[in-house]
Design an enzyme around this catalytic site. Structure first.
Site, PDB file in Angstrom:
ATOM      1  CE  LYS A  39      63.469  25.502  45.281  1.00  0.00           C
ATOM      2  NZ  LYS A  39      63.858  26.231  46.275  1.00  0.00           N
ATOM      3  CE1 TYR A 249      47.141  36.340  16.964  1.00  0.00           C
ATOM      4  CE2 TYR A 249      48.989  34.695  18.146  1.00  0.00           C
ATOM      5  CZ  TYR A 249      47.808  34.879  17.595  1.00  0.00           C
ATOM      6  OH  TYR A 249      47.166  34.062  17.564  1.00  0.00           O
TER       7      TYR A 249
HETATM    8  C1  LIG Z   1      65.349  26.479  46.321  1.00  0.00           C
HETATM    9  C2  LIG Z   1      65.814  25.929  47.861  1.00  0.00           C
HETATM   10  C3  LIG Z   1      67.172  25.891  47.606  1.00  0.00           C
HETATM   11  C4  LIG Z   1      68.158  25.521  46.655  1.00  0.00           C
HETATM   12  O1  LIG Z   1      68.409  26.839  46.184  1.00  0.00           O
HETATM   13  P1  LIG Z   1      69.165  27.263  44.639  1.00  0.00           P
HETATM   14  O2  LIG Z   1      69.339  28.887  44.545  1.00  0.00           O
HETATM   15  O3  LIG Z   1      67.975  27.436  43.473  1.00  0.00           O
HETATM   16  O4  LIG Z   1      70.417  26.869  44.457  1.00  0.00           O
HETATM   17  C5  LIG Z   1      67.437  25.460  48.858  1.00  0.00           C
HETATM   18  N1  LIG Z   1      66.874  25.630  50.224  1.00  0.00           N
HETATM   19  C6  LIG Z   1      65.639  26.115  49.942  1.00  0.00           C
HETATM   20  C7  LIG Z   1      65.200  26.085  51.460  1.00  0.00           C
HETATM   21  C8  LIG Z   1      65.165  26.326  48.602  1.00  0.00           C
HETATM   22  O5  LIG Z   1      64.279  27.038  49.213  1.00  0.00           O
END
Ligand SMILES: *Cc1c(COP(=O)(O)O)cnc(C)c1O
Length: 344
Positions: A39, A249
């Site tokens: 994702k 800045y």
């Molecule tokens: C993002 C996510 C993961 C991965 O989690 P990490 O902590 O990045 O390893 C796994 N399962 C779900 C449902 C997630 O939303």
């Protein structure tokens, strides 16, 4: 058309380190196989770069959050290997899932009904065992619309896997109780940190994200996981300033003496947020302290102790994620996902 000149900032992705991390997590998953959370454009590192690497070393389970993230992943892997964690809340999403064969993760009784009314088909099911985000409550497992689903992977998600918290054991127990109540092909509980909690948490499939990309959510993984993302940028100008002159800045830095400074072609628009103030870049193992505030497109560094470093030189921002998280007070997740779109 003239050739576009090359960018003055780049995000080097160490593909070997990514492959090493997935293999290590797959091995640590024991009997289970490792999937991959891809994702948010592989946590900011790029689906087009990372997904082919993961696919080529044997990863078969890819998780995104949104339907809008599907096409980029679908360009590299078959639809049945992609799961959409936000599930189906609209007819259009259910229709897209059915047309492509991408699997929705059903997250509520209402989603289960919508999916079945749209014609249904193979799906995954999320059970919320304590994080109170998405997923059916354990006591909803007996609902007829849940029982009617054709569940491939029955899953839950840990809230505190990166801590030694009692909630890990209670979520595990809650998940086990639902596993007995809903027909399914496979089960899945652990994220990256969950993989380090041991074989009880592995089930059939683990879902690491952060650790694939170099994050270290638990100390047990520190010696195993390698850094994957390396932000680098060019010094686009060197300046000489006198004692008493200010930098950046709001003039938050005043030179205590005459100084040689460099302007690095990187800024908060690239995800190098102002919390990097007080940090440093590196070149030829020299530390180049950051002076003043981070600007949108530029960061000024002290070159006084680094005579050899001049205009056109590439410098590195140390991005070992646990160290960078301490430096900036950002989480390792944020450090990856904020990285911007201008990197070459
Ligand atoms: C993002 C996510 C993961 C991965 O989690 P990490 O902590 O990045 O390893 C796994 N399962 C779900 C449902 C997630 O939303």
């Amino acid at each position: 058309m003239a050739d576009l000149p090359p960018p003055t900032l780049r995000l080097h992705i160490d593909r070997d380190a990514l492959a090493h991390n997935w293999r290590a997590l797959d091995r640590l998953s024991g009997q289970a196989r490792a999937g991959a959370a891809v994702k948010a454009d592989c946590y900011g590192l790029g689906v087009a770069t990372c997904v082919p690497v993961l696919r080529d070393i044997g990863c078969r389970d890819f998780f995104v959050a949104h339907w809008s993230e599907v096409p980029a992943v679908l360009a590299h892997v078959p639809p049945e290997q992609i799961a959409v964690l936000h599930g189906v809340s609209e007819q259009s999403e259910a229709q897209y899932a059915r047309a492509t064969g991408v699997r929705p993760v059903i997250d509520s009784v209402a989603q289960a009904r919508l999916w079945s009314e749209a014609g249904g088909g193979p799906c995954h099911l999320m059970v919320d065992t304590g994080i109170n985000r998405l997923g059916i409550r354990p006591d909803e497992a007996s609902d007829p619309s849940i029982q009617a689903l054709s569940v491939e992977v029955l899953m839950s998600h840990l809230a505190c896997a990166d801590e030694d918290s009692d909630s890990n054991a209670s979520q595990l127990a809650g998940f086990r109780s639902v596993v007995e109540q809903v027909a399914h092909r496979e089960t899945s509980l652990a994220n990256s940190a969950g993989v380090a909690l041991g074989s009880d948490f592995a089930f059939d499939l683990t879902r690491p994200g952060l650790a694939l990309y170099g994050g270290i959510p638990r100390p047990e993984l520190a010696d195993t996981i390698r850094q994957v993302a390396f932000p680098q940028a060019k010094i686009i100008q060197v300046r000489q300033i006198e004692a008493g002159e200010c930098v950046g800045y709001n003039a938050t830095f005043t030179a205590p003496r005459a100084m040689r400074i460099g302007v690095v072609s990187l800024g908060y628009a690239d995800g190098i947020l102002r919390s990097w103030g007080g940090g440093y870049f590196e070149a030829h193992s020299e530390r180049l302290p950051i002076l003043g505030k981070v600007s949108m497109d530029m960061i000024v560094v002290d070159l006084s102790g680094a005579r050899a470093i001049g205009e056109g030189e590439w410098v590195d921002l140390p991005y070992h994620l646990p160290d960078a998280a301490r430096q900036t007070s950002l989480s390792q997740y944020e450090l990856l996902t904020v990285l911007g779109r201008r990197f070459g």
